[in-house]
Scaffold this active site. Sequence first.
Site, PDB file in Angstrom:
ATOM      1  N   GLU A 168      -6.241  -5.531   0.351  1.00 61.28           N
ATOM      2  CA  GLU A 168      -5.253  -5.539   0.540  1.00 61.28           C
ATOM      3  C   GLU A 168      -5.299  -4.741   1.901  1.00 61.28           C
ATOM      4  O   GLU A 168      -4.464  -3.787   2.009  1.00 61.28           O
ATOM      5  CB  GLU A 168      -3.989  -5.258  -0.073  1.00 61.28           C
ATOM      6  CG  GLU A 168      -3.347  -6.378  -0.579  1.00 61.28           C
ATOM      7  CD  GLU A 168      -1.769  -6.140  -1.324  1.00 61.28           C
ATOM      8  OE1 GLU A 168      -1.071  -4.903  -1.513  1.00 61.28           O
ATOM      9  OE2 GLU A 168      -1.608  -6.835  -2.140  1.00 61.28           O
ATOM     10  N   GLU A 380      -3.696 -11.593  -7.248  1.00 57.74           N
ATOM     11  CA  GLU A 380      -3.142 -11.252  -7.697  1.00 57.74           C
ATOM     12  C   GLU A 380      -1.643 -11.961  -7.337  1.00 57.74           C
ATOM     13  O   GLU A 380      -1.660 -12.445  -6.460  1.00 57.74           O
ATOM     14  CB  GLU A 380      -2.536  -9.671  -6.760  1.00 57.74           C
ATOM     15  CG  GLU A 380      -3.356  -8.539  -6.603  1.00 57.74           C
ATOM     16  CD  GLU A 380      -3.022  -7.101  -6.236  1.00 57.74           C
ATOM     17  OE1 GLU A 380      -1.440  -6.923  -5.936  1.00 57.74           O
ATOM     18  OE2 GLU A 380      -4.144  -6.188  -5.775  1.00 57.74           O
TER      19      GLU A 380
HETATM   20  C1  BG6 Z   1      -0.162  -4.533  -4.646  1.00 58.92           C
HETATM   21  C2  BG6 Z   1      -1.537  -3.732  -5.042  1.00 58.92           C
HETATM   22  O1  BG6 Z   1       0.109  -4.364  -3.462  1.00 58.92           O
HETATM   23  O2  BG6 Z   1       0.863  -4.891  -4.972  1.00 58.92           O
HETATM   24  C3  BG6 Z   1      -1.290  -3.210  -6.343  1.00 58.92           C
HETATM   25  O3  BG6 Z   1      -3.021  -4.056  -4.943  1.00 58.92           O
HETATM   26  C4  BG6 Z   1      -0.203  -2.816  -6.831  1.00 58.92           C
HETATM   27  O4  BG6 Z   1      -1.807  -1.806  -5.742  1.00 58.92           O
HETATM   28  C5  BG6 Z   1       0.504  -4.531  -6.506  1.00 58.92           C
HETATM   29  O5  BG6 Z   1       0.386  -2.508  -8.123  1.00 58.92           O
HETATM   30  C6  BG6 Z   1       1.937  -4.346  -7.075  1.00 58.92           C
HETATM   31  O6  BG6 Z   1       2.937  -2.992  -5.693  1.00 58.92           O
HETATM   32  P1  BG6 Z   1       3.974  -2.491  -6.928  1.00 58.92           P
HETATM   33  O7  BG6 Z   1       4.396  -0.963  -5.319  1.00 58.92           O
HETATM   34  O8  BG6 Z   1       5.432  -2.984  -7.295  1.00 58.92           O
HETATM   35  O9  BG6 Z   1       3.477  -1.386  -7.499  1.00 58.92           O
END
Ligand code: BG6
Length: 479
Positions: A168, A380
Amino acid sequence: HKNLATFPKDFLWVSASAAYQVEGAYDEDGKGLSVWDDFVRIPGKTFKGTNGNVAVDHYHRYQEDVKLMAEMGMKAYRFSIAWTRIFPNGTGEVNEAGLKFYSDLIDDLLANGIESLVTIYHWDLPQALQDAYGGWESRKIIPDFVNYAETLFKAYGDRVKYWVSLNEQNIFTHMGWQIATHPPGKKDPKLFYQVNHHANLANAAVINKFHDMNIDGKIGPSFAYSPQYAFDSNPLNVLAAENAEELGAHFWMDVYAYGEYPIVAWNYLKARGLAPEFAPGDAELLKSAKPDFMGLNYYQSGTNTWNPIDGGVENKDSYQMNTTGKKGTAKASGILGLQKSVTNPFLETTNWDWAIDPVGLRIALRRIASRYRLPILITENGLGEYDKLEDGQVHDDYRIDFLKKHVLAIKEAISDGVDVIGYTTWSYTDLLSWLNGYQKRYGFVYVDQDETMTGSLKRIPKDSYYWYKDVITSNGDDL
Ligand code: BG6
């Protein structure tokens, strides 16, 4: 579901973590400090001052975690390597204990029939490099990043088949140099684009290095893509959505796939003195690198209306193109003359105001496949919630519902003709949310840890753990 394709036989069912968010042991066995180790100590930066000193102690408990993965039948585990464990100062002498930790993890995974999907960079830059030359702000990062990656390729290339170069880039640069919520905490629009140029060069150089070494495996960047919609068929709103795609998505993915900045975005930046500076050889380097896949991190879509120069909404602090839905986001955000981000009346949102949109995943997959003609690895996707332990169990039916709809959307995209290599959920265990502490949970496995950072760290599989197990066993037929 009659005409739906089935998932390919070797489809990768994956779940993920990142070093800073799970490992803990922040100063053990020779590890150096990263920019996150320092940033979390600035008062007010994270939820109740939470940090990753202990996190969920994966560093000491990885064997227990791997055992649960094996029982679940997971095909691959996506994790990141902490640069500061391998090179405490970012460069120079290798720390053998750090190399050994990941080597042992990879071996343990393999012994349990699980592939490693390794993220080379998930935001924890060595503080020493930030101090020495501003980290990503300098071109000096390029050889240091290549040297670090080459060390990993040499050490693990025989056992790791999937590599993510940068996680990202759009998010860590946006939060680091536009809205100042991540290290190094700056608001500098011009520098933001220069930093991105350096990251693009470093990404290209690492991909080339990997291919030059003839390693048997695949490498690509992971991009946080939120497909952008127009609020309605008003052509100005459609134009606003196109602007958001151009500056919020093509600006990165075009460079990854084609080695060129997109025309409209480039002209927009040039006219405002924001375009990054090229050095001799940059254009050739960007052009020469070819990722093997596009990594997609998908959480939500975005919706846009036109934002007139006179009387429109402007983010006070920066030229922020908020197409990511990330924290620090004002409700009415936009850029005069380009776009305004608005709520989509058709979509429900999570407790953190992220739009829940499985169809958006199908749209994202199709757009990437058509524009870039690359296989896609979903690196993800997941739901952050306040999970509660009841009688020693977590009944997260809302997460099962969320994931089920997204897996179905992938099936539909595959039926549409998209080449999807695998699906990674965020996250495997509960872990530290960079800014939201331990209250925003994503895992299949509950971990007893909270903002006091003194939890027992006990692991408890949630209902979603058993659901994913069935999905994997049936290769996505049994949702
Ligand atoms: C992504 C990242 O942006 O979102 C992760 O790669 C992150 O590391 C995930 O934990 C969720 O984001 P958040 O802010 O809800 O924890």
